[in-house]
Design a protein around this motif. Structure first.
Motif, mmCIF file in Angstrom:
data_model
loop_
_atom_site.group_PDB
_atom_site.id
_atom_site.type_symbol
_atom_site.label_atom_id
_atom_site.label_comp_id
_atom_site.label_asym_id
_atom_site.label_seq_id
_atom_site.Cartn_x
_atom_site.Cartn_y
_atom_site.Cartn_z
ATOM 1 N N SER A 167 -46.219 -33.953 -51.804
ATOM 2 C CA SER A 167 -46.931 -35.096 -52.380
ATOM 3 C C SER A 167 -46.216 -36.398 -52.029
ATOM 4 O O SER A 167 -46.848 -37.430 -51.790
ATOM 5 C CB SER A 167 -47.050 -34.946 -53.896
ATOM 6 N N ILE A 168 -44.896 -36.317 -51.968
ATOM 7 C CA ILE A 168 -44.101 -37.488 -51.582
ATOM 8 C C ILE A 168 -44.332 -37.813 -50.114
ATOM 9 O O ILE A 168 -44.477 -38.982 -49.733
ATOM 10 C CB ILE A 168 -42.612 -37.235 -51.846
ATOM 11 N N GLN A 169 -44.400 -36.768 -49.283
ATOM 12 C CA GLN A 169 -44.616 -36.984 -47.853
ATOM 13 C C GLN A 169 -46.005 -37.555 -47.589
ATOM 14 O O GLN A 169 -46.175 -38.432 -46.738
ATOM 15 C CB GLN A 169 -44.433 -35.671 -47.081
ATOM 16 N N LEU A 170 -46.988 -37.081 -48.329
ATOM 17 C CA LEU A 170 -48.348 -37.608 -48.177
ATOM 18 C C LEU A 170 -48.410 -39.089 -48.543
ATOM 19 O O LEU A 170 -49.125 -39.871 -47.910
ATOM 20 C CB LEU A 170 -49.323 -36.805 -49.037
ATOM 21 N N LYS A 171 -47.643 -39.457 -49.552
ATOM 22 C CA LYS A 171 -47.606 -40.865 -49.957
ATOM 23 C C LYS A 171 -46.936 -41.708 -48.888
ATOM 24 O O LYS A 171 -47.385 -42.818 -48.572
ATOM 25 C CB LYS A 171 -46.859 -41.010 -51.282
ATOM 26 N N ARG A 172 -45.870 -41.183 -48.287
ATOM 27 C CA ARG A 172 -45.188 -41.897 -47.203
ATOM 28 C C ARG A 172 -46.132 -42.130 -46.033
ATOM 29 O O ARG A 172 -46.165 -43.214 -45.454
ATOM 30 C CB ARG A 172 -43.982 -41.081 -46.717
ATOM 31 N N ILE A 173 -46.888 -41.103 -45.713
ATOM 32 C CA ILE A 173 -47.830 -41.216 -44.598
ATOM 33 C C ILE A 173 -48.905 -42.250 -44.909
ATOM 34 O O ILE A 173 -49.218 -43.109 -44.093
ATOM 35 C CB ILE A 173 -48.472 -39.846 -44.304
ATOM 36 N N GLU A 174 -49.468 -42.175 -46.100
ATOM 37 C CA GLU A 174 -50.562 -43.062 -46.486
ATOM 38 C C GLU A 174 -50.112 -44.518 -46.519
ATOM 39 O O GLU A 174 -50.877 -45.422 -46.157
ATOM 40 C CB GLU A 174 -51.107 -42.647 -47.853
ATOM 41 N N GLU A 175 -48.895 -44.765 -46.942
ATOM 42 C CA GLU A 175 -48.412 -46.136 -47.075
ATOM 43 C C GLU A 175 -47.842 -46.706 -45.770
ATOM 44 O O GLU A 175 -47.439 -47.864 -45.719
ATOM 45 C CB GLU A 175 -47.339 -46.199 -48.169
ATOM 46 N N SER A 176 -47.812 -45.890 -44.732
ATOM 47 C CA SER A 176 -47.267 -46.342 -43.458
ATOM 48 C C SER A 176 -48.283 -47.187 -42.694
ATOM 49 O O SER A 176 -49.456 -47.292 -43.071
ATOM 50 C CB SER A 176 -46.865 -45.142 -42.596
ATOM 51 N N SER A 177 -47.825 -47.777 -41.589
ATOM 52 C CA SER A 177 -48.685 -48.645 -40.778
ATOM 53 C C SER A 177 -49.232 -47.940 -39.538
ATOM 54 O O SER A 177 -49.782 -48.590 -38.645
ATOM 55 C CB SER A 177 -47.900 -49.889 -40.343
ATOM 56 N N ILE A 178 -49.100 -46.618 -39.464
ATOM 57 C CA ILE A 178 -49.627 -45.893 -38.308
ATOM 58 C C ILE A 178 -51.143 -45.850 -38.368
ATOM 59 O O ILE A 178 -51.747 -46.162 -39.394
ATOM 60 C CB ILE A 178 -49.044 -44.460 -38.245
ATOM 61 N N THR A 179 -51.777 -45.449 -37.275
ATOM 62 C CA THR A 179 -53.239 -45.451 -37.210
ATOM 63 C C THR A 179 -53.839 -44.428 -38.168
ATOM 64 O O THR A 179 -53.180 -43.466 -38.569
ATOM 65 C CB THR A 179 -53.716 -45.126 -35.785
ATOM 66 N N ALA A 180 -55.100 -44.627 -38.484
ATOM 67 C CA ALA A 180 -55.798 -43.727 -39.412
ATOM 68 C C ALA A 180 -55.824 -42.297 -38.880
ATOM 69 O O ALA A 180 -55.688 -41.334 -39.642
ATOM 70 C CB ALA A 180 -57.208 -44.238 -39.660
ATOM 71 N N PHE A 181 -56.008 -42.144 -37.571
ATOM 72 C CA PHE A 181 -56.062 -40.804 -36.998
ATOM 73 C C PHE A 181 -54.711 -40.107 -37.090
ATOM 74 O O PHE A 181 -54.635 -38.908 -37.397
ATOM 75 C CB PHE A 181 -56.520 -40.879 -35.539
ATOM 76 N N ARG A 182 -53.628 -40.835 -36.840
ATOM 77 C CA ARG A 182 -52.303 -40.236 -36.981
ATOM 78 C C ARG A 182 -52.025 -39.881 -38.432
ATOM 79 O O ARG A 182 -51.414 -38.847 -38.725
ATOM 80 C CB ARG A 182 -51.230 -41.190 -36.462
ATOM 81 N N LYS A 183 -52.473 -40.711 -39.352
ATOM 82 C CA LYS A 183 -52.320 -40.382 -40.771
ATOM 83 C C LYS A 183 -53.030 -39.071 -41.096
ATOM 84 O O LYS A 183 -52.515 -38.228 -41.826
ATOM 85 C CB LYS A 183 -52.871 -41.500 -41.646
ATOM 86 N N GLN A 184 -54.226 -38.902 -40.538
ATOM 87 C CA GLN A 184 -54.999 -37.694 -40.805
ATOM 88 C C GLN A 184 -54.298 -36.456 -40.269
ATOM 89 O O GLN A 184 -54.154 -35.447 -40.980
ATOM 90 C CB GLN A 184 -56.387 -37.824 -40.171
ATOM 91 N N THR A 185 -53.830 -36.504 -39.022
ATOM 92 C CA THR A 185 -53.187 -35.325 -38.435
ATOM 93 C C THR A 185 -51.859 -35.001 -39.112
ATOM 94 O O THR A 185 -51.565 -33.831 -39.381
ATOM 95 C CB THR A 185 -52.950 -35.531 -36.927
#
Length: 287
Positions: A167-185
């Protein structure tokens, strides 16, 4: 030699994300992380790899990434990777960089003080960012055929964190500035259980069915530089036939980091046959 764009991407990743992440984690590859910011790592590497006897700005125009030749980029990349493995000493290179620029050397605590720190043993045993992307200086260099019945004590003992809170890792991913597709993968990687694996194709199939049309190659490109490793486990993704697939820009059993990927997966419980293909079916239960 790799295409210029690939070298630029690798250099950008190393000094902007990878080395700062190692410094923040106090990775034991370096006894002292004298700097923590991306521009400081760029200064140190470029002064020593490109400038050599002067500041790098005396040799090439700024920004360096746009003005370096392929050969210069590869030289900078090689030195940055040596910092990550501990083959190069960050403190020494930092001091040399400062001297080239006519600045006073920074005062540092002695190595003896650092080595006797009460936290030093914990740092050596802790999970490190570098262990997931670069070969350990202590890892055997000789290639050996993978054996399913090989005893566990024949494998390198890699530090593996088993209590990752996704859950912590998902939050890190969501709050990052990477592209939406990279967030999804990358978010999908968090669903793959320890000891299991999935494939680029399986991920692409799920995305195409539930989100938008894509392909296995696009998934691989999206995960190529994973800034959240090792907690977000990109090493659990293999090729469709169960073979190793890619890892940090190289592909297959002859790839630069192939042995490391094998070791990581086997440490988590995955097993391979004599042809180097993982046993069992791929994880497809994404949601």
């Amino acid at each position: 030699m790799a295409a210029l764009e690939e070298l630029q991407e690798r250099w950008r990743y190393l000094h902007q994300e990878y080395l700062p992440a190692m410094a923040a984690a106090k990775d034991p590859a370096q006894k002292q992380w004298t700097v923590h910011l991306d521009h400081c790592f760029a200064r140190i590497v470029l002064d020593n790899a490109i400038g050599v006897d002067t500041a790098w700005t005396e040799k090439i125009k700024s920004p360096a990434i746009k003005n370096m030749t392929a050969t210069q980029l590869q030289t900078a990349i090689d030195l940055a990777e040596k910092l990550a493995t501990g083959e190069a000493n960050l403190l020494e290179l930092d001091q040399k960089s400062l001297q080239l620029r006519g600045k006073k050397e920074k005062k540092r605590k002695s190595d003896d003080t650092t080595s006797t720190s009460p936290n030093s043993k914990k740092l050596k045993k802790s999970m490190t960012v570098s262990s997931y992307f670069l070969p350990s200086p202590n890892s055997p260099s000789a290639k050996k055929e993978d054996k399913d019945d090989a005893p566990d004590d024949s494998m390198p003992k890699l530090p593996v964190k088993t209590d990752v809170d996704m859950s912590i890792q998902l939050k890190r991913i969501e709050e990052s500035s990477i592209t939406a597709f990279r967030k999804q993968t990358l978010s999908m990687l968090c669903q793959i259980p320890r000891g299991r694996y999935s494939t680029y194709g399986a991920m692409a199939d799920w995305i195409s069915k539930n989100s938008h049309k894509t392909c296995a190659r696009a998934v691989g490109n999206a995960m190529r530089n994973n800034p959240f490793a090792p907690e977000v486990p990109c090493h659990r993704i293999l090729a469709g036939d169960g073979s190793l697939g890619g890892f940090k820009g190289s592909w297959g059993e002859d790839g630069k980091y192939a042995k490391l990927k094998h070791d990581l997966l086997r440490e988590e419980g995955s097993r391979f046959d004599s042809k180097g293909k993982v046993r069992g079916s791929p994880f497809r239960d994404f949601s």
